[in-house]
Design a protein around this motif. Sequence first.
Motif, PDB file in Angstrom:
ATOM      1  N   VAL A  45       0.830  -1.133   0.047  1.00  0.00           N
ATOM      2  CA  VAL A  45       0.121  -0.022   0.034  1.00  0.00           C
ATOM      3  C   VAL A  45       0.921   1.246   0.053  1.00  0.00           C
ATOM      4  N   ALA A  46       1.672   1.322   0.976  1.00  0.00           N
ATOM      5  CA  ALA A  46       2.480   2.512   0.915  1.00  0.00           C
ATOM      6  C   ALA A  46       3.949   1.904   1.861  1.00  0.00           C
ATOM      7  N   GLY A  47       5.097   2.667   1.298  1.00  0.00           N
ATOM      8  CA  GLY A  47       6.253   2.253   1.792  1.00  0.00           C
ATOM      9  C   GLY A  47       7.049   3.558   2.053  1.00  0.00           C
ATOM     10  N   ILE A  48       8.009   3.844   3.217  1.00  0.00           N
ATOM     11  CA  ILE A  48       8.602   4.813   3.380  1.00  0.00           C
ATOM     12  C   ILE A  48      10.276   4.387   3.911  1.00  0.00           C
ATOM     13  N   THR A  49      11.026   5.174   3.228  1.00  0.00           N
ATOM     14  CA  THR A  49      12.388   4.651   3.571  1.00  0.00           C
ATOM     15  C   THR A  49      13.129   5.213   4.997  1.00  0.00           C
ATOM     16  N   GLY A  50      14.196   5.056   5.501  1.00  0.00           N
ATOM     17  CA  GLY A  50      14.718   5.624   6.642  1.00  0.00           C
ATOM     18  C   GLY A  50      14.745   7.152   6.458  1.00  0.00           C
ATOM     19  N   GLY A  51      15.227   7.491   5.340  1.00  0.00           N
ATOM     20  CA  GLY A  51      15.152   9.168   5.134  1.00  0.00           C
ATOM     21  C   GLY A  51      13.885   9.758   5.043  1.00  0.00           C
ATOM     22  N   GLY A  52      12.826   9.170   4.848  1.00  0.00           N
ATOM     23  CA  GLY A  52      11.458   9.587   4.743  1.00  0.00           C
ATOM     24  C   GLY A  52      10.765   9.781   3.241  1.00  0.00           C
ATOM     25  N   SER A  53      11.687   9.178   2.414  1.00  0.00           N
ATOM     26  CA  SER A  53      11.009   8.974   1.059  1.00  0.00           C
ATOM     27  C   SER A  53      10.052   7.925   1.060  1.00  0.00           C
ATOM     28  N   ALA A  54       8.645   8.353   0.377  1.00  0.00           N
ATOM     29  CA  ALA A  54       7.503   7.605   0.375  1.00  0.00           C
ATOM     30  C   ALA A  54       6.971   7.257  -0.917  1.00  0.00           C
ATOM     31  N   ASN A  55       6.312   5.977  -1.067  1.00  0.00           N
ATOM     32  CA  ASN A  55       5.943   5.602  -2.295  1.00  0.00           C
ATOM     33  C   ASN A  55       4.428   4.962  -2.053  1.00  0.00           C
ATOM     34  N   TYR A  56       3.582   4.970  -3.068  1.00  0.00           N
ATOM     35  CA  TYR A  56       2.370   4.657  -2.931  1.00  0.00           C
ATOM     36  C   TYR A  56       1.789   3.565  -3.981  1.00  0.00           C
ATOM     37  N   ALA A  57       0.801   2.907  -3.529  1.00  0.00           N
ATOM     38  CA  ALA A  57      -0.064   2.250  -4.680  1.00  0.00           C
ATOM     39  C   ALA A  57      -0.819   3.027  -5.337  1.00  0.00           C
ATOM     40  N   ASP A  58      -0.881   3.012  -6.664  1.00  0.00           N
ATOM     41  CA  ASP A  58      -1.679   3.933  -7.390  1.00  0.00           C
ATOM     42  C   ASP A  58      -3.268   4.188  -6.563  1.00  0.00           C
ATOM     43  N   SER A  59      -3.765   2.894  -6.273  1.00  0.00           N
ATOM     44  CA  SER A  59      -5.008   2.922  -5.607  1.00  0.00           C
ATOM     45  C   SER A  59      -5.369   3.817  -4.418  1.00  0.00           C
ATOM     46  N   VAL A  60      -4.209   4.279  -3.788  1.00  0.00           N
ATOM     47  CA  VAL A  60      -4.336   4.964  -2.675  1.00  0.00           C
ATOM     48  C   VAL A  60      -3.729   6.297  -2.902  1.00  0.00           C
ATOM     49  N   LYS A  61      -3.189   6.681  -3.700  1.00  0.00           N
ATOM     50  CA  LYS A  61      -2.360   7.981  -3.907  1.00  0.00           C
ATOM     51  C   LYS A  61      -3.424   9.176  -3.839  1.00  0.00           C
ATOM     52  N   GLY A  62      -3.223  10.153  -2.800  1.00  0.00           N
ATOM     53  CA  GLY A  62      -3.823  11.029  -3.021  1.00  0.00           C
ATOM     54  C   GLY A  62      -4.712  11.095  -1.709  1.00  0.00           C
ATOM     55  N   ARG A  63      -4.730   9.785  -1.202  1.00  0.00           N
ATOM     56  CA  ARG A  63      -5.986   9.471  -0.177  1.00  0.00           C
ATOM     57  C   ARG A  63      -5.176   9.022   1.374  1.00  0.00           C
ATOM     58  N   PHE A  64      -4.105   8.226   0.925  1.00  0.00           N
ATOM     59  CA  PHE A  64      -3.187   7.720   2.113  1.00  0.00           C
ATOM     60  C   PHE A  64      -2.064   8.572   2.234  1.00  0.00           C
ATOM     61  N   THR A  65      -1.394   8.717   3.462  1.00  0.00           N
ATOM     62  CA  THR A  65      -0.060   9.303   3.806  1.00  0.00           C
ATOM     63  C   THR A  65       0.637   8.462   4.798  1.00  0.00           C
ATOM     64  N   VAL A  66       1.803   8.049   4.503  1.00  0.00           N
ATOM     65  CA  VAL A  66       2.686   7.186   5.057  1.00  0.00           C
ATOM     66  C   VAL A  66       3.717   8.106   6.038  1.00  0.00           C
ATOM     67  N   SER A  67       4.074   7.894   7.234  1.00  0.00           N
ATOM     68  CA  SER A  67       4.981   8.816   7.926  1.00  0.00           C
ATOM     69  C   SER A  67       5.594   8.123   8.848  1.00  0.00           C
ATOM     70  N   ARG A  68       6.706   8.387   9.445  1.00  0.00           N
ATOM     71  CA  ARG A  68       7.361   7.621  10.467  1.00  0.00           C
ATOM     72  C   ARG A  68       8.159   8.492  11.530  1.00  0.00           C
ATOM     73  N   ASP A  69       8.200   8.149  12.770  1.00  0.00           N
ATOM     74  CA  ASP A  69       8.601   8.930  13.924  1.00  0.00           C
ATOM     75  C   ASP A  69       9.852   7.973  14.383  1.00  0.00           C
ATOM     76  N   ASN A  70      11.114   8.325  14.136  1.00  0.00           N
ATOM     77  CA  ASN A  70      12.208   7.261  14.106  1.00  0.00           C
ATOM     78  C   ASN A  70      12.385   7.331  15.666  1.00  0.00           C
ATOM     79  N   ALA A  71      12.290   8.453  16.240  1.00  0.00           N
ATOM     80  CA  ALA A  71      12.406   8.724  17.569  1.00  0.00           C
ATOM     81  C   ALA A  71      11.496   7.727  18.499  1.00  0.00           C
ATOM     82  N   LYS A  72      10.362   7.432  18.277  1.00  0.00           N
ATOM     83  CA  LYS A  72       9.324   6.605  18.850  1.00  0.00           C
ATOM     84  C   LYS A  72       9.422   5.176  18.060  1.00  0.00           C
ATOM     85  N   ASN A  73      10.264   4.895  17.116  1.00  0.00           N
ATOM     86  CA  ASN A  73      10.082   3.735  16.595  1.00  0.00           C
ATOM     87  C   ASN A  73       8.660   3.225  15.899  1.00  0.00           C
ATOM     88  N   THR A  74       8.110   4.156  15.399  1.00  0.00           N
ATOM     89  CA  THR A  74       6.678   4.087  15.086  1.00  0.00           C
ATOM     90  C   THR A  74       6.536   4.570  13.550  1.00  0.00           C
TER      91      THR A  74
END
Length: 108
Positions: A45-74
């Motif tokens: 559905v969505a992936g994110i690199t350690g540096g914060g670069s994200a990619n999405y499946a076409d079916s969810v682009k514009g609707r879903f947002t992936v993010s990460r908080d490395n300080a919280k391991n989440t």
Amino acid sequence: VQLVESGGGSVQPGGSLRLSCASSESIWFFMGWYRQAPGKQRELVAGITGGGSANYADSVKGRFTVSRDNAKNTMYLQMNNLKPEDTAVYYCYAANVWGQGTQVTVSS
């Protein structure tokens, strides 16, 4: 590494949910959200690199947002304007480990 997802549930079409994936250890590389609907293969559905670069499946682009908080391991997945076809079990993946999955159901 252990991954624990949370935040799934049932919503009406057009609604929103926010999924969380908590890791037991720091992960500095790729993390992803996958989903599997009944009778279908698991898909990214969505992936994110350690540096914060994200990619999405076409079916969810514009609707879903992936993010990460490395300080919280989440990692998070904000899902807006949900559709019935988004109904699936959503899994977190990182470091060759899968979480247990969390059910998302979109229905009127």
